[in-house]
Design a protein around this motif. Structure first.
Motif, PDB file in Angstrom:
ATOM      1  N   ARG A 150       3.851   0.068   5.186  1.00  0.00           N
ATOM      2  CA  ARG A 150       2.404  -0.038   5.089  1.00  0.00           C
ATOM      3  C   ARG A 150       2.179  -1.492   4.677  1.00  0.00           C
ATOM      4  N   PRO A 151       0.937  -2.006   4.722  1.00  0.00           N
ATOM      5  CA  PRO A 151       0.771  -3.428   4.426  1.00  0.00           C
ATOM      6  C   PRO A 151       1.429  -3.863   3.108  1.00  0.00           C
ATOM      7  N   LYS A 181       9.833   4.230   9.950  1.00  0.00           N
ATOM      8  CA  LYS A 181       8.691   3.914  10.807  1.00  0.00           C
ATOM      9  C   LYS A 181       7.968   2.758  10.142  1.00  0.00           C
ATOM     10  N   SER A 182       7.682   1.712  10.864  1.00  0.00           N
ATOM     11  CA  SER A 182       6.949   0.629  10.215  1.00  0.00           C
ATOM     12  C   SER A 182       5.793   0.191  11.091  1.00  0.00           C
ATOM     13  N   MET A 183       4.944  -0.664  10.519  1.00  0.00           N
ATOM     14  CA  MET A 183       3.688  -1.006  11.194  1.00  0.00           C
ATOM     15  C   MET A 183       3.334  -2.470  10.986  1.00  0.00           C
ATOM     16  N   ARG A 184       2.388  -2.939  11.803  1.00  0.00           N
ATOM     17  CA  ARG A 184       1.829  -4.283  11.639  1.00  0.00           C
ATOM     18  C   ARG A 184       0.416  -4.131  11.110  1.00  0.00           C
ATOM     19  N   TRP A 185      -0.174  -5.185  10.613  1.00  0.00           N
ATOM     20  CA  TRP A 185      -1.530  -5.104  10.074  1.00  0.00           C
ATOM     21  C   TRP A 185      -2.150  -6.496  10.029  1.00  0.00           C
ATOM     22  N   GLY A 186      -3.488  -6.498   9.856  1.00  0.00           N
ATOM     23  CA  GLY A 186      -4.205  -7.729   9.555  1.00  0.00           C
ATOM     24  C   GLY A 186      -4.190  -8.772  10.656  1.00  0.00           C
ATOM     25  N   ARG A 219       8.299  10.749   1.023  1.00  0.00           N
ATOM     26  CA  ARG A 219       9.617  11.148   1.514  1.00  0.00           C
ATOM     27  C   ARG A 219      10.522   9.959   1.813  1.00  0.00           C
ATOM     28  N   MET A 220       9.947   8.753   1.894  1.00  0.00           N
ATOM     29  CA  MET A 220      10.767   7.594   2.248  1.00  0.00           C
ATOM     30  C   MET A 220      11.214   6.784   1.038  1.00  0.00           C
ATOM     31  N   SER A 246      -1.184  -9.852  12.783  1.00  0.00           N
ATOM     32  CA  SER A 246      -0.605  -8.961  13.790  1.00  0.00           C
ATOM     33  C   SER A 246      -1.040  -9.346  15.201  1.00  0.00           C
ATOM     34  N   GLU A 255       0.865  -1.179   0.000  1.00  0.00           N
ATOM     35  CA  GLU A 255       0.000   0.000   0.000  1.00  0.00           C
ATOM     36  C   GLU A 255       0.906   1.235   0.000  1.00  0.00           C
ATOM     37  N   GLU A 256       0.335   2.422  -0.159  1.00  0.00           N
ATOM     38  CA  GLU A 256       1.106   3.612  -0.494  1.00  0.00           C
ATOM     39  C   GLU A 256       2.234   3.954   0.482  1.00  0.00           C
ATOM     40  N   PRO A 265       5.018   6.385   1.967  1.00  0.00           N
ATOM     41  CA  PRO A 265       5.188   7.838   2.036  1.00  0.00           C
ATOM     42  C   PRO A 265       6.248   8.332   1.054  1.00  0.00           C
TER      43      PRO A 265
END
Lengths: 311, 718
Positions: free
Chosen positions: B156-157, B138-143, B16-17, B146, B11-12, B14
């Motif tokens: 992002r996912p 910066k990272s994330m978990r999803w679904g 700047r990264m 997680s 998914e999108e 950022p």
């Protein structure tokens, strides 16, 4: 958009039609359609249906409209797009489904935003709520350069890691409606979708309220009482949290929701005090910190309840 | 040799990264390949909002076989040692080992052969590790996954992984691995709206081509080129020119996979708002370019947007939607600007009493008071030196003092305006506009903007005498305050930009030819803090020398960047009592030139020789050879000549330094060279007569002290 809708129900002609179309879309998906929470909150996220339900392992899919109060944003009804009271449409899906972006885009199609002629974009926006002790990553969703929604994957809420992660969508209804109806001022929105004598505008419904509440929020809100209320809500929240543990083992909590109500209360009272300009810059941080401590304690309690726990 | 194609479809990401992520991906994969003995021919990485892609070509199909020798026990060693050796090398018996003779005896040598693995297997091992540990800011978990600890984190996912490996001439193989339930394959997807279906890809060439068919321009540079070319063209077609903006272009190209450039307009009346505010509004909030009229140099009522789709209506709805938003934004900005104009800058000042500048440094109000006081002192001190700008104030010191006072008082006031609250990057500039609007004198208004300058090494240095005084006061107050409260920069951390401020001070002084004694300035600035706190703060002595050394360091960095020798700064600082940056720079410049001449080089060599001899003899005798030599003990002509030259040079160089003519001081210094050379040529320092020896050493010491009129030559590197 559903072509069979009568004119007065169409999201591009009727404010309530927009709201109903979103409800219908997410109901079709299988969401529980909740009603607004019966307390003053600053955003749809404060609804326990999001804040607390986002925590714990149990699946939870819900959608609702939440009237949101931002006392500082009041402009006596004179600003074309700022209000101290407005509506958010909130969707919370736990765990976040793999096709959440597609679901969101289809919801835009359902309210008449056609991706063949509109430029829809996901623009980085890291969401953080210092008062709720919450953060997540996601985007502002842009339609032709206008922000129409917030899209967030919650990573932490009320100081608790989300496991699994919930996806949250927040639609700013007034702004979206202005765009769909092609009007420049919120007050000019057609509320009920009727024309001529039957037409009711947003102004007829809310203008007086905006004026009265702006007067209240900026000039007359009783600050001595509010300071007192803040303390009382804070104390009550802690008291209920303490009293809520089933036994000394502190493994099960039985009163997280009533305690959380007091946290919401404290947060709104703080917002009113802030609007009255009686909180200094340094005090401001400490008030935010105090609300966050309440929110975190409520989150901690919630994960020990039946709906929030693993059991 | 085979090539690798890797795509991570998500998914999108950022904007700047993206560039750094593409670079990280290339670096991590290729470094790992090389570490595994797979030396590749080339690699290139790309990013779009929804994908990171990497092609590495010319990877060997297999790792080379690894042969290592392991030395074992001596022939005839006990059985336990032999068994241990066999176990470690994997040999079946000693028959498989070689015997090698060296001075200590005969030893068994085991040859261990590790066959290289197929590159595709190595890739299947390293790629998932790189993905799992990818350095997103910066990272994330999803679904659903997680819910479990240790689930994959991504920016992002992450939805799909394409990984193929093979020769150009053959059908490539999929690199088989999976990361948190995502299997690597050869399926990707086109543009989110224009071509969303799945695409099967084989290798980089068809991948890039198929993406282009599916309305995805993979290469960010190509997207940038397309946007810039089209945007310029659109502006040009209307007789205007695009206001180019590299940072905006970088960002916008990271928001689209299929750039479509469109032009919109807004109402003429918004042009009454300052150009910078219009630009900030349109750029920051809407990520659109602005357009100027080349005839006037001012903005026009046009803007250029970059959409991500080819709309079926040709973009009409998109343009009108963007116009609506920009109209609303500009109307806010105009309202802010007009609201700001209703309040005079000085009327905003009381509010600063409630705003903390820094916990240890007090409120903004106190800071402004200090800057006013310091600026007044600086103005008084530098006024006689001002050259170009000073003609405005010739014979009118009172006017200059008034202007500096007023500018110092108002310079920060725009921080409390609505426009600056909304767009912090126009701080200072808005102060200038508001100052002009309320009828301040031009120099006062200019100082509101220019006192922040120079912001970086490339920024302009203020020259207006009012701006100079306020800029110096602002920066000195900051540096002294943080230093005095022990908030110094450490390593790469300089949260209050003190290095930048110090460099700014240096540049303002040097480029305006201003002499300002730093130690005195530090004292005056620090007294401002003491007055703030009603005298609770002590003297500046405990940190002023340390702070002076910090300035010396900054000066060295600055000179080094200009290609000058930083050891010369040390040579000048070592003289002690040097706290006038302009004089130090002038001295260093003159010294640098002198040392490039033959006279300079030889004098330096002579001086060093004298120093070396002295330090050896001083050590031997455990004493120094200070004091004037005795003329009656001179026996050789060279001695007498040198003594006379030293006398003359000391007087001439001293006088030249006193009138700050460092070039003349160096010329005088040059006269020392022939007698010094002749002395070393003809005179034996360690004479048998102890008295003569002592006297000659004293004469050598005199060379050293004569050169100290310009610098400590011992600090100069050869």
């Amino acid at each position: 958009m559903d072509a069979s809708l009568p004119a007065h129900m169409r999201p591009d002609r009727s404010f309530q039609g927009l709201l109903l179309a979103l409800q219908r879309y997410w109901a079709d998906y299988g969401c529980v359609i909740l009603q607004p929470y019966d307390m003053e909150v600053g955003a749809g996220t404060f609804h326990p249906g999001t804040t607390l339900r986002a925590l714990g392992p149990r699946p939870w899919n819900a959608a609702y409209v939440q009237p949101s109060r931002r006392p500082k944003d009041g402009r006596y009804g004179e600003n074309p797009n700022r209000l101290q009271h407005y509506y958010q449409f909130q969707v919370i899906l736990k765990p976040s489904p793999p096709n959440l972006q597609e679901l969101y885009l289809k919801s835009l199609a359902a309210i008449g935003i056609d991706s063949a002629i509109h430029d829809i974009r996901f623009v980085e926006d890291d969401w953080e709520s210092p008062t709720l002790g919450a953060w997540g990553l996601g985007w502002e969703c842009w339609c032709d350069g206008m922000e129409v929604s917030q899209f967030t994957y919650f990573q932490q809420v009320a100081g608790v890691e989300c496991a699994p992660v919930a996806g949250e969508l927040t639609y700013g209804l007034e702004r979206l409606a202005c765009y769909l109806q092609g009007v420049d001022r919120i007050m000019d929105l057609n509320f009920n979708g009727r024309e001529g004598a039957e037409k009711v505008t947003y102004k007829e419904v809310f203008f007086q309220a905006e004026q009265e509440y702006s007067r209240h929020n900026f000039e007359h809100a009783d600050t001595a009482m509010l300071f007192e209320q803040f303390k009382m809500a804070e104390a009550a929240c802690k008291k209920y949290l303490d009293a809520g543990w089933k036994d000394e083992k502190r493994e099960a909590h039985l009163m997280a929701l009533p305690a959380y109500d007091q946290c919401i209360k404290a947060s709104h009272v703080f917002n009113l005090l802030d609007a009255r300009g009686v909180i200094s810059v340094t005090e401001r941080q400490s008030y935010i910190f105090r609300v966050r401590e309440l929110a975190k304690a409520c989150g901690e309690a919630w994960v020990h309840t039946e709906a929030g726990g693993a059991a | 040799m085979p090539d690798l194609l890797l795509e991570l479809f998500s998914e999108e990401i950022p904007a700047r990264m993206q560039a750094k992520a593409a670079d990280d991906l290339r670096r991590l994969v290729t470094e790992k390949l090389v570490a595994e003995g797979l030396v590749y021919e080339g690699a290139k990485a790309f990013a779009t909002p929804r994908r990171l892609a990497l092609t590495v070509h010319g990877i060997p199909a297999r790792q080379p076989d690894l042969k290592t020798e392991r030395r074992g026990p001596k022939v005839g060693a006990p059985d336990a040692a032999v068994q241990g050796f066999l176990k470690a090398t994997g040999l079946k018996s000693l028959d498989e080992a070689k015997i090698q003779r060296d001075p200590k005896g005969d030893f068994y040598i085991g040859l261990i052969e590790k066959p290289g693995r197929a590159a595709i297997d190595v890739l299947a091992e390293i790629l998932p590790v790189i993905i799992r540990t990818f350095p997103w800011p910066k990272s994330m978990r999803w679904g659903a996954r997680s819910a479990k600890p240790g689930s994959l984190s991504w920016v992002r996912p992450l939805h799909a992984i394409t990984a193929t490996f093979g020769l150009e001439t053959e059908e490539p193989d999929v690199v088989k691995f999976e990361v948190d339930g995502i299997e690597a394959g050869q399926t990707t997807y086109g543009h989110r709206f224009l071509a969303p279906s799945s695409i099967s890809v084989r290798r980089f060439e068809d991948y890039e081509a198929k993406l282009l068919d599916a309305k995805v321009v993979l290469d960010p540079e190509r997207r940038k080129d397309a946007i810039l070319t089209d945007a310029k063209q659109l502006a040009f077609a209307q007789g205007f020119e695009l206001v180019e903006d590299q940072a905006l272009l970088d960002e916008v190209s990271g928001l689209v996979e299929w750039p479509v450039v469109l032009m919109g307009s807004f109402e003429q009346e918004f042009l009454k708002t300052p150009d910078e505010v219009i630009r900030a509004t349109i750029r920051n909030n809407q990520k659109c370019f602005v357009v100027r009229d080349p005839k006037t140099g001012r903005l026009t009522n046009k803007f250029v947007l970059t959409a991500n789709i080819e709309a079926t209506d040709g973009g009409k709805v998109i343009v009108s939607g963007n116009e609506r938003v920009i109209r609303a934004r500009l109307s806010d900005a105009k309202f802010f600007y007009e609201t700001d104009l209703k309040t005079r800058l000085e009327d905003r000042l009381p509010k600063f009493e409630q705003i903390v500048f820094h916990e240890k440094l007090g409120t903004q109000a106190k800071r402004i008071k200090r800057i006013e006081r310091l600026a007044a002192w600086i103005a008084e001190f530098i006024e006689p030196q001002l050259k170009i700008g000073a003609r405005f104030y010739e014979g009118n010191s009172a006017q200059y003092a008034n202007d500096v006072e007023q500018a110092a008082r108002l310079a920060k006031a725009d921080l409390l305006t609505e426009v600056v609250g909304e767009f912090p990057e126009v701080q200072g500039l808005m102060g200038k506009y508001y100052a002009l609007a309320q009828g301040e004198r031009a120099s006062v208004a200019a100082a509101c903007e220019e006192h922040y300058k120079p912001q970086g090494p490339a920024d302009r240095v203020p020259t207006d005498p009012v701006s100079v005084a306020v800029a110096l006061a602002d920066k000195i107050d900051t540096v002294v305050g943080f230093w005095g409260h022990d908030e110094k920069p450490t390593g790469s951390k300089d949260p209050f930009a003190l290095r930048r401020a110090a460099l700014g001070i240096i540049r303002i002084l040097v480029s305006n030819d201003i002499k300002l004694p730093l130690l005195k300035s530090i004292d005056v600035a620090w007294l401002g803090y003491a007055l703030n706190e009603a005298g609770v703060i002590g003297e500046a002595e405990h940190f002023s020398n340390d702070l002076l050394a910090f300035f010396a360091d900054r000066l060295k960095v600055q000179l080094r960047e200009q290609g000058a020798r930083h050891d010369l700064v040390d040579a000048v600082f070592a003289l002690g009592g040097q706290d006038d940056l302009l004089m130090i720079v002038r001295r260093v410049e003159a010294l640098g030139k002198f040392l490039e001449s033959d006279d300079g080089k030889n004098l330096l060599a002579g001086t060093k020789r004298a120093s070396n001899i002295l330090s050896i003899e001083e050590k031997k005798d455990k004493r120094t050879f200070d004091g004037a030599p005795d003329a009656s003990l001179y026996s050789l002509a060279e001695e007498k000549a040198l003594a006379a030259a030293i006398e003359q040079v000391k007087a001439e160089a001293g006088a030249a330094v006193a009138r700050e003519d460092f070039a003349a001081a160096m010329s005088a210094m040059a006269k020392l060279r022939p007698p010094v050379d002749a002395f070393f040529d003809k005179v034996r320092v360690n004479d048998d007569d102890a008295k003569v020896r002592e006297n000659r050493l004293k004469l050598l010491n005199e060379i050293r002290s004569a050169t100290r009129a310009v610098a400590d030559f011992s600090k100069i590197q050869d």
